[in-house]
Motif scaffolding. Structure first.
Motif, short mmCIF file in Angstrom:
data_model
loop_
_atom_site.label_atom_id
_atom_site.label_comp_id
_atom_site.label_asym_id
_atom_site.label_seq_id
_atom_site.Cartn_x
_atom_site.Cartn_y
_atom_site.Cartn_z
N VAL A 95 55.80 -78.86 166.14
CA VAL A 95 55.58 -79.06 164.71
C VAL A 95 54.13 -79.32 164.35
O VAL A 95 53.74 -79.12 163.19
N ALA A 96 53.30 -79.79 165.30
CA ALA A 96 51.92 -80.12 164.94
C ALA A 96 51.10 -80.28 166.22
O ALA A 96 51.63 -80.58 167.29
N ALA A 97 49.81 -80.09 166.06
CA ALA A 97 48.88 -80.27 167.17
C ALA A 97 47.56 -80.79 166.63
O ALA A 97 47.23 -80.60 165.46
N SER A 98 46.80 -81.45 167.50
CA SER A 98 45.46 -81.89 167.13
C SER A 98 44.46 -81.28 168.10
O SER A 98 44.72 -81.16 169.30
N GLY A 99 43.33 -80.88 167.56
CA GLY A 99 42.27 -80.29 168.37
C GLY A 99 41.12 -79.92 167.44
O GLY A 99 41.35 -79.46 166.32
N VAL A 100 39.90 -80.11 167.91
CA VAL A 100 38.75 -79.90 167.02
C VAL A 100 37.88 -78.74 167.43
O VAL A 100 37.18 -78.17 166.59
N SER A 101 37.89 -78.34 168.70
CA SER A 101 37.00 -77.27 169.13
C SER A 101 37.55 -75.91 168.73
O SER A 101 38.75 -75.75 168.46
N ASP A 102 36.67 -74.93 168.72
CA ASP A 102 37.10 -73.56 168.41
C ASP A 102 38.09 -73.07 169.46
O ASP A 102 39.06 -72.36 169.13
N ALA A 103 37.86 -73.42 170.72
CA ALA A 103 38.77 -73.00 171.79
C ALA A 103 40.16 -73.59 171.59
O ALA A 103 41.18 -72.91 171.78
N SER A 104 40.21 -74.86 171.17
CA SER A 104 41.51 -75.50 170.91
C SER A 104 42.25 -74.79 169.78
O SER A 104 43.46 -74.54 169.86
N ARG A 105 41.52 -74.46 168.75
CA ARG A 105 42.14 -73.78 167.61
C ARG A 105 42.68 -72.41 168.02
O ARG A 105 43.76 -72.01 167.60
N ARG A 106 41.92 -71.71 168.86
CA ARG A 106 42.39 -70.40 169.32
C ARG A 106 43.65 -70.53 170.17
O ARG A 106 44.59 -69.74 170.03
N ARG A 107 43.67 -71.52 171.04
CA ARG A 107 44.85 -71.71 171.89
C ARG A 107 46.09 -72.00 171.06
O ARG A 107 47.18 -71.46 171.33
N VAL A 108 45.95 -72.87 170.08
CA VAL A 108 47.10 -73.19 169.23
C VAL A 108 47.56 -71.96 168.47
O VAL A 108 48.76 -71.68 168.36
N ALA A 109 46.61 -71.19 167.96
CA ALA A 109 46.96 -70.00 167.20
C ALA A 109 47.69 -68.97 168.07
O ALA A 109 48.62 -68.29 167.61
N GLU A 110 47.29 -68.87 169.33
CA GLU A 110 47.89 -67.88 170.22
C GLU A 110 49.23 -68.33 170.80
O GLU A 110 50.16 -67.54 170.90
N LEU A 111 49.30 -69.59 171.18
CA LEU A 111 50.50 -70.08 171.87
C LEU A 111 51.51 -70.73 170.94
O LEU A 111 52.72 -70.75 171.24
N LEU A 112 51.02 -71.29 169.84
CA LEU A 112 51.90 -71.99 168.90
C LEU A 112 51.61 -71.50 167.49
O LEU A 112 51.17 -72.26 166.63
N PRO A 113 51.85 -70.23 167.20
CA PRO A 113 51.53 -69.69 165.87
C PRO A 113 52.26 -70.43 164.77
O PRO A 113 53.40 -70.87 164.94
N ASP A 114 51.56 -70.59 163.64
CA ASP A 114 52.10 -71.26 162.46
C ASP A 114 52.23 -72.77 162.61
O ASP A 114 52.82 -73.43 161.75
N ILE A 115 51.70 -73.33 163.70
CA ILE A 115 51.73 -74.78 163.88
C ILE A 115 50.44 -75.36 163.30
O ILE A 115 49.34 -74.94 163.68
N PRO A 116 50.52 -76.33 162.40
CA PRO A 116 49.30 -76.87 161.78
C PRO A 116 48.50 -77.74 162.73
O PRO A 116 49.05 -78.43 163.59
N LEU A 117 47.18 -77.70 162.55
CA LEU A 117 46.29 -78.61 163.25
C LEU A 117 46.01 -79.80 162.34
O LEU A 117 45.51 -79.64 161.22
#
Length: 348
Positions: free
Chosen positions: A51-73
């Motif tokens: 349902v949610a993730a936290s991360g601030v780096s560009d790499a973290s954002r890319r990982r969430v987008a690829e592995l957990l699409p539609d999950i908000p940061l």
């Protein structure tokens, strides 16, 4: 067909897909490095709902987008507000302060499962959250991660170092199995030793392999990865099957002249590798002696070389391989007349 809608009369029900099954737990990730998004994606395949993730780096954002699409940061405290099961996947040194801060600010809810993936720490690092009513679990996957979808497949059969209160052992076991892993119980006080063992085997292996590839390039080999792949794969397989009986090479044979030549060449072409070579050679000699592979009468000259290499004089005047019995070797392991052969000895 939506999983929430039953089939019409007379229609056969289609097999439920994992994503269509009612989720059992909402899952949050604090620290979207290489591990957290992968584990959350594995839990989603088991029917849970990230349902949610936290991360601030560009790499973290890319990982969430690829592995957990539609999950908000969102912020870490917002992750805890949304999730029943929270994965704390931050660096080891950051974990104690993170847990203390979340507990101090009231972000932790009673009955919330807090899972950290640190190898070093057991469940006690979560004590501040435990006092706030959380349920603490330490689930460390014994796997190296790339932070991509390939890691989800690698979790199949992966051992997890698990530490949990007795009353939560079944929950910990269930989560590991749902992620495709196998639980291995590790006592709280043994966690640092357990983690040191994994670091020694996996992290140092990467350094050794890359040093070997660098040296092969210097020696003129065009495809060091292709050369090392079969050799290292066989060495790993033999070691896992046969233990110290799988030791081969000039140290296990007692070829002091070959080792002296190695030290001379390394000192000239890659001086930064000499200390590591000598340390591993001494450790190998100790194990070979204890296992009866290295004859004591050969060990004395070998240890003289290693001591001389450490002091910088090369030992035995840097005698070359063709001046010792190593010249009879055949390939990296060699087949010296007095040592174990490359075919391997001991149990299969």
């Amino acid at each position: 067909m939506n999983a929430q809608q039953p089939p019409s009369d007379g229609a056969a029900a289609a097999p439920a897909r994992a994503e269509d099954r009612p989720a059992r737990l909402s899952v949050g990730v604090v620290g979207a490095g290489r591990v957290g998004p992968v584990l959350a994606a594995a839990l989603r395949l088991a029917g849970h709902r990230p349902v949610a993730a936290s991360g601030v780096s560009d790499a973290s954002r890319r990982r969430v987008a690829e592995l957990l699409p539609d999950i908000p940061l969102v912020s870490p405290d917002e992750v805890l507000a949304r999730a029943d099961l929270v994965l704390l996947t931050v660096p080891d040194d950051a974990l104690p302060d993170l847990v203390a801060g979340l507990a101090r600010t009231g972000a932790v809810r009673p009955g919330q499962l807090l899972v950290h993936t640190s190898g070093r720490f057991g469940a006690r690092v979560l004590d501040p959250a435990l006092r706030a009513g959380a349920l603490p679990l330490a689930l460390h996957p014994a796997m190296t991660f790339t932070g991509t979808a390939v890691d989800i497949q690698r979790l199949a059969g992966c051992s997890f170092g698990v530490t949990a209160p007795e009353e939560l052992r079944l929950a910990a076991q269930a989560l590991v199995i749902e992620m495709g892993g196998e639980p291995e119980w590790v006592a709280e006080e043994k966690r640092p030793l357990y983690h040191a063992a994994l670091a020694l085997g996996a992290n140092h292996l990467v350094t050794l392999v890359n040093q070997a590839m660098d040296l092969l390039r210097v020696s003129g080999v065009q495809a060091p990865d292709r050369m090392l792949g079969p050799l290292l794969g066989a060495a790993l397989d033999n070691a896992l099957r046969s233990g110290d009986a799988a030791l081969t090479g000039p140290v296990a044979r007692g070829d002091a002249g070959t080792v002296a030549a190695h030290v001379t060449e390394l000192r000239e072409h890659a001086p930064q590798t000499v200390a590591g070579y000598l340390a591993m050679a001494r450790a190998t000699a100790d194990r070979a002696l204890a296992g009866g592979l290295l004859k004591p009468e050969l060990a004395e000259d070998l240890l003289d070389v290693l001591a001389g290499g450490a002091s910088g004089d090369g030992g035995r005047d840097g005698r070359r391989a063709d001046e010792g019995n190593g010249g009879e070797g055949n390939g990296p392991g060699g087949t010296g007349p007095d040592g174990p052969r490359d075919e391997g000895e001991g149990p299969a």
